[in-house]
Design a protein around this motif. Structure first.
Motif, PDB file in Angstrom:
ATOM      1  N   ARG A   1     -10.139  -6.980   5.775  1.00  0.00           N
ATOM      2  CA  ARG A   1     -11.152  -7.266   6.792  1.00  0.00           C
ATOM      3  C   ARG A   1     -12.514  -7.528   6.131  1.00  0.00           C
ATOM      4  NH1 ARG A   1      -9.775  -8.090  12.025  1.00  0.00           N
ATOM      5  NH2 ARG A   1     -11.544  -6.877  12.816  1.00  0.00           N
ATOM      6  N   LYS A   2     -12.490  -7.863   4.861  1.00  0.00           N
ATOM      7  CA  LYS A   2     -13.739  -8.075   4.145  1.00  0.00           C
ATOM      8  C   LYS A   2     -14.479  -9.267   4.744  1.00  0.00           C
ATOM      9  CE  LYS A   2     -15.502  -7.865  -0.542  1.00  0.00           C
ATOM     10  NZ  LYS A   2     -15.151  -7.707  -1.973  1.00  0.00           N
ATOM     11  N   GLY A   3     -15.732  -9.040   5.106  1.00  0.00           N
ATOM     12  CA  GLY A   3     -16.527 -10.056   5.776  1.00  0.00           C
ATOM     13  C   GLY A   3     -16.610  -9.846   7.274  1.00  0.00           C
ATOM     14  N   PHE A   4     -15.683  -9.043   7.835  1.00  0.00           N
ATOM     15  CA  PHE A   4     -15.756  -8.689   9.246  1.00  0.00           C
ATOM     16  C   PHE A   4     -16.871  -7.664   9.447  1.00  0.00           C
ATOM     17  CE2 PHE A   4     -11.763 -10.786   9.246  1.00  0.00           C
ATOM     18  CZ  PHE A   4     -11.389 -11.047  10.557  1.00  0.00           C
ATOM     19  N   PRO A   5     -17.363  -7.503  10.668  1.00  0.00           N
ATOM     20  CA  PRO A   5     -18.500  -6.598  10.897  1.00  0.00           C
ATOM     21  C   PRO A   5     -18.298  -5.190  10.341  1.00  0.00           C
ATOM     22  CG  PRO A   5     -18.117  -7.922  12.843  1.00  0.00           C
ATOM     23  CD  PRO A   5     -16.998  -8.240  11.898  1.00  0.00           C
ATOM     24  N   GLU A   6     -17.083  -4.652  10.440  1.00  0.00           N
ATOM     25  CA  GLU A   6     -16.860  -3.276  10.010  1.00  0.00           C
ATOM     26  C   GLU A   6     -16.879  -3.110   8.496  1.00  0.00           C
ATOM     27  OE1 GLU A   6     -12.691  -4.899  11.170  1.00  0.00           O
ATOM     28  OE2 GLU A   6     -14.801  -5.221  11.717  1.00  0.00           O
ATOM     29  N   SER A   7     -16.886  -4.217   7.744  1.00  0.00           N
ATOM     30  CA  SER A   7     -16.909  -4.116   6.285  1.00  0.00           C
ATOM     31  C   SER A   7     -18.335  -4.038   5.733  1.00  0.00           C
ATOM     32  CB  SER A   7     -16.184  -5.312   5.658  1.00  0.00           C
ATOM     33  OG  SER A   7     -16.907  -6.518   5.851  1.00  0.00           O
ATOM     34  N   TYR A   8     -19.340  -4.117   6.593  1.00  0.00           N
ATOM     35  CA  TYR A   8     -20.740  -4.094   6.175  1.00  0.00           C
ATOM     36  C   TYR A   8     -21.399  -2.748   6.459  1.00  0.00           C
ATOM     37  CZ  TYR A   8     -20.835  -9.180   5.516  1.00  0.00           C
ATOM     38  OH  TYR A   8     -20.604 -10.454   5.078  1.00  0.00           O
TER      39      TYR A   8
ATOM     40  N   PHE B   1     -24.552  -6.109   1.209  1.00  0.00           N
ATOM     41  CA  PHE B   1     -24.383  -4.988   2.136  1.00  0.00           C
ATOM     42  C   PHE B   1     -22.918  -4.744   2.498  1.00  0.00           C
ATOM     43  CE2 PHE B   1     -28.688  -6.494   2.560  1.00  0.00           C
ATOM     44  CZ  PHE B   1     -29.424  -5.317   2.577  1.00  0.00           C
ATOM     45  N   ILE B   2     -22.006  -5.574   1.942  1.00  0.00           N
ATOM     46  CA  ILE B   2     -20.590  -5.259   2.083  1.00  0.00           C
ATOM     47  C   ILE B   2     -20.327  -3.961   1.327  1.00  0.00           C
ATOM     48  CG2 ILE B   2     -18.238  -5.998   1.516  1.00  0.00           C
ATOM     49  CD1 ILE B   2     -19.185  -8.876   1.736  1.00  0.00           C
ATOM     50  N   TYR B   3     -19.564  -3.071   1.924  1.00  0.00           N
ATOM     51  CA  TYR B   3     -19.269  -1.817   1.240  1.00  0.00           C
ATOM     52  C   TYR B   3     -18.593  -2.089  -0.096  1.00  0.00           C
ATOM     53  CZ  TYR B   3     -20.218   0.872   5.507  1.00  0.00           C
ATOM     54  OH  TYR B   3     -20.817   1.441   6.601  1.00  0.00           O
ATOM     55  N   PRO B   4     -18.830  -1.244  -1.105  1.00  0.00           N
ATOM     56  CA  PRO B   4     -18.141  -1.415  -2.390  1.00  0.00           C
ATOM     57  C   PRO B   4     -16.623  -1.431  -2.207  1.00  0.00           C
ATOM     58  CG  PRO B   4     -19.890   0.216  -2.570  1.00  0.00           C
ATOM     59  CD  PRO B   4     -19.764  -0.108  -1.107  1.00  0.00           C
ATOM     60  N   THR B   5     -15.945  -2.071  -3.147  1.00  0.00           N
ATOM     61  CA  THR B   5     -14.490  -2.201  -3.057  1.00  0.00           C
ATOM     62  C   THR B   5     -13.805  -0.846  -2.905  1.00  0.00           C
ATOM     63  OG1 THR B   5     -14.477  -4.258  -4.319  1.00  0.00           O
ATOM     64  CG2 THR B   5     -12.440  -2.988  -4.301  1.00  0.00           C
TER      65      THR B   5
ATOM     66  N   VAL C   1     -14.840   1.782  -1.438  1.00  0.00           N
ATOM     67  CA  VAL C   1     -14.980   2.245  -0.055  1.00  0.00           C
ATOM     68  C   VAL C   1     -14.056   1.450   0.862  1.00  0.00           C
ATOM     69  CG1 VAL C   1     -16.578   2.468   1.895  1.00  0.00           C
ATOM     70  CG2 VAL C   1     -17.345   3.023  -0.430  1.00  0.00           C
ATOM     71  N   LEU C   2     -14.016   0.129   0.685  1.00  0.00           N
ATOM     72  CA  LEU C   2     -13.148  -0.699   1.512  1.00  0.00           C
ATOM     73  C   LEU C   2     -11.681  -0.317   1.324  1.00  0.00           C
ATOM     74  CD1 LEU C   2     -14.787  -4.215   0.990  1.00  0.00           C
ATOM     75  CD2 LEU C   2     -15.027  -2.703   2.960  1.00  0.00           C
ATOM     76  N   GLN C   3     -11.304  -0.037   0.096  1.00  0.00           N
ATOM     77  CA  GLN C   3      -9.923   0.372  -0.164  1.00  0.00           C
ATOM     78  C   GLN C   3      -9.622   1.713   0.488  1.00  0.00           C
ATOM     79  OE1 GLN C   3      -9.956   0.146  -4.459  1.00  0.00           O
ATOM     80  NE2 GLN C   3      -9.064  -1.916  -4.481  1.00  0.00           N
ATOM     81  N   ALA C   4     -10.557   2.648   0.390  1.00  0.00           N
ATOM     82  CA  ALA C   4     -10.342   3.967   0.993  1.00  0.00           C
ATOM     83  C   ALA C   4     -10.230   3.877   2.504  1.00  0.00           C
ATOM     84  CB  ALA C   4     -11.482   4.908   0.600  1.00  0.00           C
ATOM     85  N   ARG C   5     -10.942   2.930   3.099  1.00  0.00           N
ATOM     86  CA  ARG C   5     -10.918   2.760   4.554  1.00  0.00           C
ATOM     87  C   ARG C   5      -9.889   1.716   4.997  1.00  0.00           C
ATOM     88  NH1 ARG C   5     -17.430   2.833   6.164  1.00  0.00           N
ATOM     89  NH2 ARG C   5     -17.920   4.795   5.086  1.00  0.00           N
ATOM     90  N   ARG C   6      -9.130   1.189   4.033  1.00  0.00           N
ATOM     91  CA  ARG C   6      -8.104   0.170   4.301  1.00  0.00           C
ATOM     92  C   ARG C   6      -8.699  -1.046   5.008  1.00  0.00           C
ATOM     93  NH1 ARG C   6      -2.892   3.916   6.183  1.00  0.00           N
ATOM     94  NH2 ARG C   6      -2.824   5.164   4.257  1.00  0.00           N
ATOM     95  N   LEU C   7      -9.800  -1.524   4.436  1.00  0.00           N
ATOM     96  CA  LEU C   7     -10.525  -2.650   5.033  1.00  0.00           C
ATOM     97  C   LEU C   7     -10.580  -3.877   4.121  1.00  0.00           C
ATOM     98  CD1 LEU C   7     -13.624  -0.888   6.690  1.00  0.00           C
ATOM     99  CD2 LEU C   7     -11.683  -1.962   7.852  1.00  0.00           C
ATOM    100  N   MET C   8      -9.849  -3.886   3.027  1.00  0.00           N
ATOM    101  CA  MET C   8      -9.909  -5.049   2.139  1.00  0.00           C
ATOM    102  C   MET C   8      -9.475  -6.325   2.854  1.00  0.00           C
ATOM    103  SD  MET C   8     -11.263  -4.432  -0.774  1.00  0.00           S
ATOM    104  CE  MET C   8     -10.717  -5.782  -1.833  1.00  0.00           C
TER     105      MET C   8
END
Length: 263
Positions: free
Chosen positions: A90-97, A75-79, A81-88
Motif C-alpha cells: 500500500r506504499k503511496g496510499f494515504p495510510e503509508s504516510y 513522509f512515507i513511513y520507513p520500510t 515500519v511499513l513491513q511491520a504494519r504490512r503496508l508495503m
C-alpha cells in the motif's frame, strides 16, 4: 519526488511556465512570505519537474527570493515500519504516510517556523537518515501524490495553508507508459549499485522485470490514482493537462478557488 525528470517540449516554458511564474511573482509582492505552492498528481506525472522549473524561474527575476522544494515522499513511513504494519503493498496510499508530521510541518512553515523535513531515496526505496532544513523560505513548493488529500488532523488536509495548488494530469495510458520508462531507467541505474532496491531485478530476463513493474502499476499505483489521487484534481486551483509527449496542452483554472489571486 519523481526520480527522473522528462525533457520539456519546445516552447512550453514560454507558453505555460513563464506566465505561471509571473503570476506567483506578482502575488509575492502583495503578501508577506511564505508563499506556499502545492503540486499534486499521479506517480510519473512529472510533478517534481514542474516544481524544479518553477523554482528556477522564480529565482531569476529581480530580487532573488528563497525558494525551496519539498517532496512528500519523505513522509512515507520507513520500510521497516511499513513491513511491520504490512503496508508495503500500500506504499503511496494515504495510510503509508506520516500525515501528522507532514501536516504539522506545513502548518508550522505557514506560521513562520523553521523545520527539518525527512528525505527519501528512489534508489534505496526508503527514507534517508538526512533531513532537509526548511528555514523560513519566501516560497515553499510542496510536491507529491498526497498534497491535496485529507489528513486525520483536518478534512481539507494542508489545502487551507496553500496559496496556490496545481494538479498535473494525463491519461492513464500515458501515465503507465511514463512509469514504465522511469522503471527502466531506475533499473539500469540499479545495475551499477548493488545496494539499490531494484538491484535484485537486474538478474531477471527483461520480460520478467517488466512484468514485475506492470504488476506494481496495476495493483498499487493505478488503484491509488483512481481512489485517492485523481479525486483531488477538483481541489486544485490550476490543472495542467498533459499529452503523451509530456506537453501541457490545456490549463484548466478553477476560477472560484482562484479568487484570492490577481489573475
Amino acid at each position: 519526488m519523481d526520480a527522473i525528470a522528462p525533457a520539456l517540449p519546445d516552447g512550453e516554458v514560454e507558453a505555460v511556465y513563464l506566465p505561471l511564474a509571473a503570476l506567483i511573482r506578482a502575488q509575492l509582492g502583495q503578501q508577506a512570505p511564505p508563499f506556499l505552492i502545492g503540486i499534486a498528481g499521479s506517480v510519473a506525472a512529472g510533478k517534481s519537474t514542474v516544481a524544479q522549473l518553477l523554482r528556477g524561474l522564480l529565482t531569476v527575476w529581480g530580487r532573488v527570493p528563497t525558494v525551496q522544494v519539498l517532496s512528500t515522499d519523505g513522509f512515507i513511513y520507513p520500510t521497516a515500519v511499513l513491513q511491520a504494519r504490512r503496508l508495503m503493498h500500500r506504499k503511496g496510499f494515504p495510510e503509508s504516510y506520516d500525515t501528522t508530521t507532514f501536516f504539522n510541518l506545513i502548518r508550522g512553515v505557514r506560521a513562520g517556523e523553521a523545520h527539518e523535513a525527512p528525505l527519501y531515496s528512489h534508489q534505496t526505496y526508503d527514507r534517508l537518515p538526512e533531513t532537509l532544513p526548511i528555514h523560513r523560505p519566501d516560497v515553499l513548493i510542496v510536491e507529491g501524490v498526497n498534497v491535496l488529500q485529507a489528513t486525520p488532523e483536518q478534512a481539507d488536509g494542508v489545502r487551507p495553508f496553500l496559496d496556490l495548488s496545481l494538479y498535473v494530469d494525463a491519461s492513464e495510458d500515458d501515465l503507465f507508459a511514463w512509469f514504465m520508462q522511469r522503471f527502466q531507467r531506475l533499473l539500469e541505474a540499479a545495475r551499477r549499485d548493488p545496494l539499490a532496491y531494484l538491484h535484485p531485478l537486474t538478474t531477471l530476463p527483461p520480460a520478467e522485470a517488466e512484468a514485475r513493474a506492470t504488476h506494481i502499476w496495476n495493483t498499487i499505483n493505478l488503484p491509488n490514482l483512481r481512489q485517492h489521487i485523481r479525486p483531488t484534481r477538483a481541489a486544485a486551483h490550476l490543472v495542467l493537462e498533459k499529452s503523451s509527449t509530456h506537453r501541457v496542452h490545456r490549463v484548466a483554472l478553477h476560477t472560484r478557488s482562484l479568487g484570492h489571486l490577481n489573475v
